[in-house]
Design an enzyme around this catalytic site. Structure first.
Site, PDB file in Angstrom:
ATOM      1  N   ASP A  16      -0.184   5.279   9.487  1.00 14.58           N
ATOM      2  CA  ASP A  16       0.842   5.700   8.547  1.00 14.58           C
ATOM      3  C   ASP A  16       0.210   5.680   7.142  1.00 14.58           C
ATOM      4  OD1 ASP A  16       3.452   5.869   7.272  1.00 14.58           O
ATOM      5  OD2 ASP A  16       3.253   3.713   6.919  1.00 14.58           O
ATOM      6  N   PHE A  17       0.900   6.244   6.152  1.00 16.52           N
ATOM      7  CA  PHE A  17       0.361   6.238   4.789  1.00 16.52           C
ATOM      8  C   PHE A  17       1.085   5.224   3.879  1.00 16.52           C
ATOM      9  CE2 PHE A  17       0.058   7.821   0.401  1.00 16.52           C
ATOM     10  CZ  PHE A  17      -1.316   7.761   0.247  1.00 16.52           C
TER      11      PHE A  17
ATOM     12  N   ASP B 266       4.084   0.356   9.006  1.00 10.14           N
ATOM     13  CA  ASP B 266       4.909  -0.702   8.412  1.00 10.14           C
ATOM     14  C   ASP B 266       6.405  -0.495   8.549  1.00 10.14           C
ATOM     15  OD1 ASP B 266       4.861   1.554   6.581  1.00 10.14           O
ATOM     16  OD2 ASP B 266       5.874   0.234   5.168  1.00 10.14           O
TER      17      ASP B 266
HETATM   18 MG   LIG Z   1       5.103   3.486   5.819  1.00 16.60          MG
END
Ligand SMILES: [Mg+2]
Length: 267
Positions: free
Chosen positions: A25-26, A204
């Site tokens: 993910d970023f 996250d």
């Molecule tokens: Mg994220």
């Protein structure tokens, strides 16, 4: 052994089965959470580590809710695969593919963006059109819970009226085309296309749980080895510790993990 050393060794052992890939993910994983989504930047030490890993592994991919153009500009590495809008678009080696079905929703998303920008014209609410989906951020609100309620009251009827899917993340509500795609199917698609036998995934937020669950399913079926790493934060979904195979504390520890992993893979 430190927690990072332990996770890096587990990841390195899994990735020794080839072909193998690292997918991440970023926002909140490779970049710190910032007041405005447009300020997000990749940590320079993370960019350096990803550049090394892209040479060491068969694939390094970013799987994000941002658009491909946006995330490519922020990461700035051309040898990565970028999967944007939760799997509705993909970029690899200069080739940009967009889900053709999702294009039909672009005019609707544009109209809704204009309408929302008029209705919520306070700096506390940021309406971001990502071509194939739209995000409404409320991180800057003095009372985020109150603003979230107001936004949901406005967005739920709009989603129904326009036949869009409503999803939620860290201080963000998203409207997407009603196409059955999420980070889990995006990850499965990448694994299939590249014939990956082992994958490490980092994330996250709520939408990352789909990828973590999919990886667990593929592993249980003996189709791929996998390790999912959850990035802890105060805003993390409550299920994260139970669904992720391992946890790290914030973006700084992601940087330490990626650096250590790269050194282990160097042998
Ligand atoms: Mg994220």
């Amino acid at each position: 052994m430190s927690a990072i050393e332990d996770v890096a060794r587990r990841a390195s052992a899994i990735l020794s089965t080839r072909p193998s890939g690292l997918c991440s993910d970023f926002d909140g994983t490779l970049s710190r959470i910032v007041p405005s989504a447009d300020q997000a930047q990749i940590e320079p030490s993370i960019r350096d580590a990803l550049a090394l890993l892209a040479r060491q592994l068969d694939v390094v991919a970013i799987i994000t809710g941002r658009s491909v153009d946006d995330v490519r500009r922020r990461v700035g590495l051309d040898d990565l695969v970028y999967i944007g809008n939760h799997g509705l678009e993909r970029w690899e080696g200069g080739v940009h593919e967009v889900d053709p079905e999702s294009l039909a929703y672009v005019p609707r998303l544009q109209a809704i963006t204009g309408e929302l920008a008029n209705r919520f014209s306070s700096p506390a609410v940021e309406v971001e059109l990502k071509t194939l989906s739209l995000s409404v951020h409320y991180r800057r609100a003095a009372d985020p819970q109150e603003v979230e309620c107001q936004l949901l009251a406005a967005l739920e009827p709009l989603a129904r009226q326009h036949g869009l899917r409503l999803t939620r993340g860290r201080m963000v509500i998203e409207l997407r085309p009603p196409i059955d795609r999420d980070k889990g199917s995006a990850l499965a698609d990448l694994i299939e296309r590249r014939g990956l036998k082992a994958v490490v995934f980092l994330g996250d937020d709520r939408t990352d749980l789909d990828a973590m669950r999919r990886l667990a399913t593929l592993r249980a079926r003996g189709l791929a080895q996998g390790l999912s790493i959850g990035v802890r934060s105060e805003e993390a979904p409550p299920e994260l510790p139970e669904i992720a195979d391992a946890l790290v504390d914030g973006v700084d520890r992601v940087a330490a993990f990626l650096q250590r992993l790269s050194r282990l893979l160097e042998g």
